[in-house]
Every structure is written in structure tokens, then in C-alpha cells.
Scaffold this active site. Sequence first.
Site: not given
Ligand code: GUN
Length: 278
Positions: A51, A95, A118
Site C-alpha cells: 500500500k 490494518q 476503507d
Molecule cells: N486486512 C485485510 N484486508 C483489509 C482491508 O481491506 N482493510 C484493512 N484495514 N485491513 C485489511
Amino acid sequence: MIIDGKKEAQLLRDKIKKEIDLIKLKFNKVPGLTVILIGDFAPSQIYVKNKEKNAKEVGINSEVVRYPKEISEQEVIKKIRELNDNDAVSGILVQLPLPPQINKEKIINAIDPLKDVDGFHPINVGNLSSGHNATVPCTPLGCLLLIKKNEPNLSGKHAVIIGRSNLNGKPMAQLLLKENCTVTIVHSKTKDLKTECLKGDIVVAAVGVANLVKSDWVKENSIVIDVGINKVGDKIVGDVEFDTVKEKAKAITPVPGGVGPMTIACLLKNTLECFKDR
Ligand code: GUN
């Protein structure tokens, strides 16, 4: 046809970069994304690294705040409030998964809905389900973009979604409803998964069971989107038995190289949208 998620993600990132370059020229400002990463869960480390790298490449100011797994909930909420008040931060992402002493709902609720890249905050969930403007979770948004690339008009199509999670299945259903699909959500308690799946012009598998969907579960000319990331031995496979289903479907996403790259590109898209909205 095998859907090239890497290529589509690259096209989306190019578009985002162009827009950010223009904004920078005109306003001398760029979007900022802060990711909070707690603990040392290996897959999260990899996702967050990706990311961060992708955000920087398109010109987003990206920062990762790392905490040890023992950090208190209060400390994380304090940080989120600080980021909510920081005008240079356009998007905040915590996350998941979180360590057991930290309540996921409390953390999500603490994020300013206007910075919730998100799309997990109840305000965004509610706006999406009532058909209003909302930040949409990145994975289902990426899936929708891949589906529409192959089938621009989804009106009246039957979409079958395997899995009912808040991250994937439920928002995917809302997005496809908005596109005027007839939507069926199937899950672990569904009586006859195969019969239900066979109705799908579009099948989205987001359940986390390796190779669950077989070729006799999908009809000819369907579009099959595989959200699964499952480790089998030292291989990563999806929820769809790719080698057999690809012979039957009109279009299918591979794992890896399908939905995954689109998820990150959509995070960048959401960050840019949050920046512009504020
Ligand atoms: N962990 C796995 N996928 C995601 C996601 O799309 N967003 C977040 N914040 N954590 C994750």
C-alpha cells in the site's frame, strides 16, 4: 478470457497519478494517507508495504504508524483523533486484524467518516446501503470495476456472491444491487451452494475456502471473480478452481494477479476522493 487485474490496476493508478500531478500543479497540495499497523502479523506487513509503495508511486503522501502488539486501545484511538484533526491527512486506514485487547468496532468508529478510506465506518456502510454517496470498501469496488470492464451494463443480471462478510460479501451485494442486478448471497449455512451458484451470470467468491467453486458450479458465459487468497502448501490459490472454471466462464480473475492489485489501486482512488471531498 482471463481478466488481467495487474493491467487494470496499472491503468487506474496512471489515471490517479495524472490527476494528482494536476492538483499539485494547481494547488500545491497532495492527498495524504496514514496507515496504522499494529503487531507483527506477516500478511499485514506485506499488504501495508505494498500500500505504501503504491501510494508513493502515484504521488500520495504516505505514512505508516507502527505499534507493538501490546499497544492499548486508548493509545490507538488517541492517534486516530490526532489524524482526524490533521488537515494534511486525507485518509486513515487501520490494518486488520487487530490484537485481542483492541475492539475493532471502537477503532473503526473513531475514524472520521470523511477520512475512512476503507469504507468500514457505519456512516459509509449506511450511505452505501441506502444508495447514497459513500466511500466503498476497496476490494468490492475493485471487483465491480473488473466486472464492468467486461460487462458495462449489469442491469437484470443475476449475481451470486459467496460469502457475507462486512469487508467483501455485503458491500459487494450493495454495489451490484445499485447496478440493478438480482443479487443472491450464499454462505456456509446455504442448503445447496452449487444450485445457487449455477444461477449466476456473475459469481463473486469471497469465502476463504481454497478451490471451492468447481466448473460444474458455474454456467457457460458467466463472469467469475475470485476474492480468495488461500495458502495451499507453498502456493497461493483462490476460492475458485481456476484451471477447470476458466474453460467454462466467459471471464475469470486469476489468483494472484486478479482482484488483489485492484484492491490497492482502489485504496488510492478512495484516498484521492476523500482528499477532493474535503
Ligand atoms: N486486512 C485485510 N484486508 C483489509 C482491508 O481491506 N482493510 C484493512 N484495514 N485491513 C485489511
